[in-house]
Design an enzyme around this catalytic site. Structure first.
Site, PDB file in Angstrom:
ATOM      1  N   GLU A 115      -7.216  -1.322  -3.053  1.00 15.04           N
ATOM      2  CA  GLU A 115      -7.654  -0.063  -2.890  1.00 15.04           C
ATOM      3  C   GLU A 115      -7.324   0.701  -4.410  1.00 15.04           C
ATOM      4  OE1 GLU A 115      -5.252   1.944  -0.248  1.00 15.04           O
ATOM      5  OE2 GLU A 115      -6.523   3.410   0.340  1.00 15.04           O
ATOM      6  N   HIS A 136      -6.282  11.528   4.909  1.00 13.98           N
ATOM      7  CA  HIS A 136      -7.574  11.201   5.305  1.00 13.98           C
ATOM      8  C   HIS A 136      -8.351  12.558   5.939  1.00 13.98           C
ATOM      9  CE1 HIS A 136     -10.579   9.879   8.939  1.00 13.98           C
ATOM     10  NE2 HIS A 136     -11.014   9.710   7.951  1.00 13.98           N
ATOM     11  N   HIS A 159     -11.767   6.237   2.527  1.00 15.01           N
ATOM     12  CA  HIS A 159     -11.515   7.801   2.961  1.00 15.01           C
ATOM     13  C   HIS A 159     -11.479   8.769   2.138  1.00 15.01           C
ATOM     14  CE1 HIS A 159      -7.165   7.582   2.121  1.00 15.01           C
ATOM     15  NE2 HIS A 159      -7.460   6.352   2.524  1.00 15.01           N
ATOM     16  N   ASP A 210       0.647  -1.155   0.161  1.00 15.99           N
ATOM     17  CA  ASP A 210       0.054  -0.059   0.080  1.00 15.99           C
ATOM     18  C   ASP A 210       0.808   1.355   0.173  1.00 15.99           C
ATOM     19  OD1 ASP A 210      -1.783   1.961   0.344  1.00 15.99           O
ATOM     20  OD2 ASP A 210      -2.882   0.932   2.074  1.00 15.99           O
ATOM     21  N   ASP A 219      -3.669   7.015  -3.649  1.00 15.61           N
ATOM     22  CA  ASP A 219      -3.468   5.896  -2.456  1.00 15.61           C
ATOM     23  C   ASP A 219      -4.075   4.679  -3.296  1.00 15.61           C
ATOM     24  OD1 ASP A 219      -3.687   4.588  -0.280  1.00 15.61           O
ATOM     25  OD2 ASP A 219      -4.906   5.979   0.825  1.00 15.61           O
ATOM     26  N   GLU A 224     -11.143   1.377  -0.418  1.00 16.33           N
ATOM     27  CA  GLU A 224     -10.180   0.314   0.031  1.00 16.33           C
ATOM     28  C   GLU A 224     -11.034  -0.577   0.823  1.00 16.33           C
ATOM     29  OE1 GLU A 224      -7.159   1.470   2.693  1.00 16.33           O
ATOM     30  OE2 GLU A 224      -7.871   3.276   2.853  1.00 16.33           O
TER      31      GLU A 224
HETATM   32  C1  HZT Z   1      -3.436   6.998   8.267  1.00 13.20           C
HETATM   33  C2  HZT Z   1      -2.244   7.179   8.506  1.00 13.20           C
HETATM   34  C3  HZT Z   1      -1.111   6.923   7.551  1.00 13.20           C
HETATM   35  C4  HZT Z   1      -5.383   6.516   6.393  1.00 13.20           C
HETATM   36  C5  HZT Z   1      -6.073   4.431   5.650  1.00 13.20           C
HETATM   37  C6  HZT Z   1      -4.671   4.042   4.456  1.00 13.20           C
HETATM   38  C7  HZT Z   1      -2.970   3.523   3.964  1.00 13.20           C
HETATM   39  O1  HZT Z   1      -6.551   3.533   8.111  1.00 13.20           O
HETATM   40  C8  HZT Z   1     -10.234   6.773   7.958  1.00 13.20           C
HETATM   41  C9  HZT Z   1     -10.290   5.884   6.960  1.00 13.20           C
HETATM   42  C10 HZT Z   1      -1.515   6.704   6.041  1.00 13.20           C
HETATM   43  C11 HZT Z   1      -2.737   6.494   6.001  1.00 13.20           C
HETATM   44  C12 HZT Z   1      -3.892   6.838   6.746  1.00 13.20           C
HETATM   45  F1  HZT Z   1       0.103   7.168   7.958  1.00 13.20           F
HETATM   46  N1  HZT Z   1      -5.827   5.441   6.638  1.00 13.20           N
HETATM   47  N2  HZT Z   1      -4.938   4.110   3.301  1.00 13.20           N
HETATM   48  N3  HZT Z   1      -3.753   3.665   3.014  1.00 13.20           N
HETATM   49  N4  HZT Z   1      -3.803   3.642   4.973  1.00 13.20           N
HETATM   50  S1  HZT Z   1      -6.500   4.943   7.965  1.00 13.20           S
HETATM   51  C13 HZT Z   1      -8.230   5.436   7.782  1.00 13.20           C
HETATM   52  O2  HZT Z   1      -6.016   5.625   9.093  1.00 13.20           O
HETATM   53  S2  HZT Z   1      -8.926   6.869   8.709  1.00 13.20           S
HETATM   54  C14 HZT Z   1      -9.235   5.112   6.884  1.00 13.20           C
HETATM   55 MN    MN Z   2      -3.607   2.861   1.097  1.00 12.35          MN
HETATM   56 MN    MN Z   3      -6.149   4.574   1.988  1.00 16.60          MN
END
Ligand code: HZT
Ligand code: MN
Ligand code: MN
Length: 431
Positions: free
Chosen positions: A412, A290, A282, A202, A213, A317
């Site tokens: 995703e 996000h 998101h 990812d 993303d 995703e």
């Molecule tokens: C948060 C911190 C990061 C966002 C989703 C995601 C990787 O799980 C609401 C919905 C990087 C990404 C994120 F360092 N996140 N997409 N790809 N991670 S999440 C989220 O925190 S908050 C999904």
């Molecule tokens: Mn991602």
């Molecule tokens: Mn994501």
């Protein structure tokens, strides 16, 4: 009104990438072959989606052919101008083509043209980076090597330049019951990818803050392939359901329905595929991974209200799990961190203030990892970083784990809800 059948998604994308004189006029295709026909006819085709579209398919293929192996050329420079960056998959809204043929909506879309091009560039970088990674990932590679292969290639292809262009967030290399947010820390023990592992790769790239993303799952065990198929199909169902004014709960319902129609048989045991019930897609905003709207992946997610909105970008995703609780908990040392932009107050530790200044300058609100601090020369950051996390200046995002023995897959895509049609900007020929 004549009942013209609405174009299919494939026709739309073909139209967008079709050889079309209006698209390539005075640009790349013309540069390819010196002008033989001068000013053939300057017809302004009132085609759909008009001047909003990317370069033609042949031109795109020709520019991709100029990339080296391994890829070393910044993608932006392969294309003559930004209007020729390849479009993603264009999908019509479920409105009988009303938005698609609205002059007003097309005019609105033109106003956001530059932003669309930023996403298209990031998406083309994402496709080229992941194609390279997919060729090289094999059992025995260290997870650190995989993450660095992806990140190093992405830095070159996006032509990394401060906060103007770079990585959107750390490359996640989460294995088996770890669903997300694992990337190696500098002092982590080395972990090798094993045959049979379910690996989620990812990663994100951004151009001027437009973050693409996108993630896929690697697994070399054909027995587990139905798990990957289920999650890929569920993500597609979410993309298909998405649209302007669509209720977020309906996207979750579409995802769950498809995901749960699959099962996986391992050693005579049949496992239903279940969406992980506390993970979400998101919304994305410039430099904000996000942006506040969460897209559920189950039908009856508590607390979800609201609808998708015009001109917003979403990461669709989905995560499917077998042989576990289909529920993740935060566990282990964090590798993903992000500035809390509104945090105020005194910092009573000089090294922490210096590190915070460095983080603001270097990453601003984009997520980062400890490896990135280390490679930037901040090798002794551990104490200052934990101070900043403890005092709310930096958020930490620990690995997200389903129960031991479970297997989680993820797919995703980043999609744009443009005024006239939705664009699956990160679509490739792989997923
Ligand atoms: C948060 C911190 C990061 C966002 C989703 C995601 C990787 O799980 C609401 C919905 C990087 C990404 C994120 F360092 N996140 N997409 N790809 N991670 S999440 C989220 O925190 S908050 C999904
Ligand atoms: Mn991602
Ligand atoms: Mn994501």
């Amino acid at each position: 009104m004549a009942a013209t059948p609405p174009p299919t998604s494939e026709e739309l994308t073909q139209a967008a990438n079709a050889a079309d004189g209006t698209q390539v006029e005075g640009n790349g295709a013309a540069a390819e072959e010196p002008k033989k026909k001068k000013k053939k006819k300057k017809k302004k085709k009132k085609g759909l989606p008009g001047d909003l579209i990317g370069g033609n398919a042949e031109y795109v293929a020709a520019q991709r052919a100029k990339q080296t192996d391994p890829p070393t050329k910044p993608v932006r420079r392969l294309f003559k101008n930004a209007a020729l960056f390849p479009a993603g998959e264009l999908m019509q809204y479920e409105d009988n083509g009303v938005r698609y043929s609205s002059a007003e909506k097309r005019a609105e879309e033109r106003a956001t043209r530059e932003w669309i091009d930023n996403w298209r560039l990031g998406a083309e970088v994402h496709r080229q980076v992941r194609a390279h990674a997919q060729k090289h990932i094999r059992p025995g590679m260290l997870l650190r090597e995989i993450a660095e292969l992806v990140e190093n290639t992405a830095r070159v292809l996006i032509d990394e330049n401060g906060l103007e262009a770079g990585l959107g967030f750390p490359c996640g290399v989460s294995v088996n019951n770890c669903a997300a947010h694992y990337t190696p820390n500098p002092d982590d023990e080395d972990i090798a990818l094993q045959s049979g592992d379910v690996l989620k790769v990812d990663f994100g790239v951004h151009y001027q803050g437009a973050i693409v993303d996108s993630a896929w799952t690697w697994c070399d065990d054909p027995v587990k392939q139905p798990l990957l198929d289920a999650v890929r199909a569920a993500t597609e169902a979410g993309i298909k359901a998405a649209g302007i004014d669509v209720r977020l709960v309906d996207v979750g319902a579409a995802i769950e329905e498809v995901m749960t129609s699959y099962e996986v048989e391992i050693d005579g045991e049949v496992y239903p595929v279940q969406p992980v019930n506390n993970l979400f897609g998101h919304s994305i905003e410039p430099y904000i991974i996000h942006a506040g709207h969460s897209v559920p992946i189950i039908a009856n997610q508590t607390g979800v209200t609201g609808r998708m909105e015009e001109n917003m970008t979403y990461a669709i995703e989905t995560f499917g799990s077998i042989a576990g609780r289909a529920h993740v908990v935060e566990n282990g040392d964090s590798s993903h961190f992000m500035l809390e932009p509104h945090a105020r107050g005194r910092i009573g530790l000089k090294s922490a203030q210096q590190l915070l200044n460095f983080i603001k300058r270097t990453f601003n609100t984009l997520p980062f990892c400890r490896r990135w601090l280390h490679r930037a020369g901040q090798t002794r950051h551990a104490g200052a970083l934990s101070y900043l996390v403890k005092n709310g200046f930096i958020s930490s995002h620990p690995p997200l784990l389903d129960s031991a023995g479970s297997l989680v897959a993820q797919y995703e895509h980043t999609i744009l809800l443009k005024p006239t049609c939705k664009e699956v900007v990160s679509r490739g020929d792989d997923y």
